[in-house]
Scaffold this motif. Structure first.
Motif, PDB file in Angstrom:
ATOM      1  N   HIS A 319       0.907  -1.117  -0.028  1.00 40.60           N
ATOM      2  CA  HIS A 319      -0.059   0.021  -0.131  1.00 40.60           C
ATOM      3  C   HIS A 319       0.928   1.333   0.080  1.00 40.60           C
ATOM      4  N   ASN A 320       0.668   2.234  -1.020  1.00 34.62           N
ATOM      5  CA  ASN A 320       1.169   3.393  -1.015  1.00 34.62           C
ATOM      6  C   ASN A 320       0.138   4.563  -0.281  1.00 34.62           C
ATOM      7  N   PRO A 321       0.452   4.668   0.863  1.00 32.76           N
ATOM      8  CA  PRO A 321      -0.526   5.718   1.558  1.00 32.76           C
ATOM      9  C   PRO A 321      -0.609   7.195   0.848  1.00 32.76           C
ATOM     10  N   ARG A 322       0.315   7.459   0.095  1.00 35.16           N
ATOM     11  CA  ARG A 322       0.246   8.790  -0.595  1.00 35.16           C
ATOM     12  C   ARG A 322      -0.458   8.774  -1.888  1.00 35.16           C
ATOM     13  N   ASP A 323      -0.791   7.467  -2.404  1.00 34.88           N
ATOM     14  CA  ASP A 323      -1.561   7.680  -3.464  1.00 34.88           C
ATOM     15  C   ASP A 323      -2.982   7.615  -3.400  1.00 34.88           C
ATOM     16  N   VAL A 324      -3.758   8.656  -3.827  1.00 34.41           N
ATOM     17  CA  VAL A 324      -5.210   8.931  -3.569  1.00 34.41           C
ATOM     18  C   VAL A 324      -5.939   7.625  -4.484  1.00 34.41           C
ATOM     19  N   SER A 325      -5.511   7.283  -5.535  1.00 31.66           N
ATOM     20  CA  SER A 325      -6.524   6.236  -6.010  1.00 31.66           C
ATOM     21  C   SER A 325      -6.301   4.844  -5.199  1.00 31.66           C
ATOM     22  N   GLU A 326      -5.297   4.739  -4.501  1.00 32.29           N
ATOM     23  CA  GLU A 326      -5.286   3.438  -3.327  1.00 32.29           C
ATOM     24  C   GLU A 326      -6.145   3.820  -2.285  1.00 32.29           C
TER      25      GLU A 326
END
Length: 416
Positions: A319-326
């Motif tokens: 998980h990339n917590p900075r990725d809005v789509s994620e």
């Protein structure tokens, strides 16, 4: 000069030339320490600092230091400037000592299952990172004092390699789960193929290419007069042989979800942990896995055997917590799965990736090996995930939850 002018190359057959290239590459890799020299790599596990031990046990460092000064519990090794460190075996000896001297907190220090508490068998399956998830869950459980058995059902032995057991490059014979569930008279007891790991309290059953042979044999029996094979029942029976020796069994299902072996993992399980990546395309794959999962459970039910899991939980990995789509994808998962989606997520981490390239876990490395900031951030997400799973196990055993709360305190201390 072209190869044809060299008499050595002229005498080689194609297979010999391929084999010679392989040997030369392997020898050069081994000379640089980049390839195993034997099937089981008996590398030592690093000692743990007094601060790490205090966090693992949930006590203060000053308390442990005073125990050492008073000569109580195991004797730690003294390093430079009098720094104390403990092996994992000594940590478990400390657990036993603390449980005996502080009986009201015995469960905190020695979480092994008591009489009447059933063996927890967790199948890890579904999406990406099943190997990494299985690795960190088993080692995390062992660090917390549980007796753990890992079962690698991957024919490529991906989890086994992380334990230092190289069946893909150095093949073994009749030494995987295949040996305990095969259909002929060469079947052996599961206990005879269990291997030790560097972690005190953590054993494993290797994965190897023999598992593909079991799939083929099961498929032939399915198509022949024998009808539906008893592959999954064999898995259940094999695990019952070692039931008294462990608190938790973690089954690592093959990434490609091999049919009969994975069906056996589903039938043997008391709980299932499904990994999912927070991207829409990957969530679609998770949905397809759930259809596959449902199909195999329905076959077990149609055979007249009930399937009652203590839990089916979903874990977001990479998980990339900075990725809005994620974040939006996780919201979608939460809306669909509710409390069955674990609160903690495992972040995409260079530290985890770098440790994997070294065939190590972060539990085996120190912060200096991968960078302190990346190390602490990755450990926070891993420990939080493991804490949730351990609290789920505690709930099944009718115990109060304590691991998430402890992990939160540790995370706060690290961030401060």
């Amino acid at each position: 000069m072209p190869h044809s002018a060299n008499p050595t190359f002229q005498m080689d057959t194609t297979s010999e030339r391929i084999q010679r290239h392989g040997k030369e590459l392997w020898d050069r890799l081994r000379a640089r320490g980049a390839a195993p020299e034997k099937i089981l790599d008996d590398r030592p596990l690093r000692p743990f600092s007094l601060g790490e031990v205090a966090e693992i046990l949930g006590v203060s460092g000053s308390y442990l230091r005073q125990l050492s000064i008073d000569g109580l519990g195991p004797t730690p090794e003294l390093g430079t400037a009098g720094r104390r460190s403990y092996t994992l075996r000594q940590i478990n000896e400390l657990r036993a000592y603390l449980a005996s001297t502080r009986p009201k907190e015995a469960l905190k220090f020695c979480p092994r299952r008591r009489e009447g508490e059933k063996l927890q068998i967790i199948s890890v399956a579904g999406g990406p990172s099943t190997t990494t998830t299985s690795l960190y869950l088993t080692q995390g459980l062992a660090l917390q004092g549980f007796r753990v058995l890992a079962v690698d059902l991957d024919p490529n032995g991906s989890l086994s390699e992380m334990y230092g057991y190289f069946t893909a490059t150095l093949p073994v014979h009749n030494a995987s789960m295949y040996a305990a569930i095969r259909y002929d008279d060469r079947r052996v007891s599961l206990s005879s193929i269990i291997q030790k790991t560097l972690f005190d309290g953590l054993d494993f059953v290797p994965g190897s290419s023999e598992l593909e042979q079991f799939e083929e044999e099961s498929s032939r029996r399915y198509r022949s007069k024998w009808g539906y094979p008893d592959a999954s029942i064999r898995m259940v029976e094999a695990l019952k042989q070692v039931e008294e020796d462990y608190d938790v069994v973690v089954i690592h299902c093959a990434p490609e979800c091999g049919g009969f072996l994975t069906a056996g993992a589903f039938e043997a399980a008391t709980g299932v942990l499904v990994t999912a990546r927070p991207q829409l395309a990957d969530i679609a794959k998770t949905t397809m896995f759930l259809n596959f999962f449902s199909h195999f459970v329905s076959l077990i039910e149609k055979a007249g055997r009930s399937v009652n899991y203590d839990f089916i939980k979903f874990l977001v990995t990479r998980h990339n917590p900075r990725d809005v789509s994620e974040q939006e994808a996780i919201a979608l998962l939460r809306a669909s799965l509710g409390d069955d989606l674990l609160t903690a997520t495992v972040w995409e981490s260079d530290a985890i990736r770098e440790a994997g390239l070294k065939n190590r876990s972060l539990y085996e490395l120190s912060a200096g090996d991968v960078g302190r900031s990346a190390y602490e951030q990755a450990m926070e997400t891993l420990n939080s995930t493991n804490a949730e799973v351990m609290d789920i196990i505690s709930e099944v055993w009718d115990r109060p939850p304590m691991y998430v709360m402890r992990a939160s305190r540790t995370a706060g201390k690290a961030s401060s």
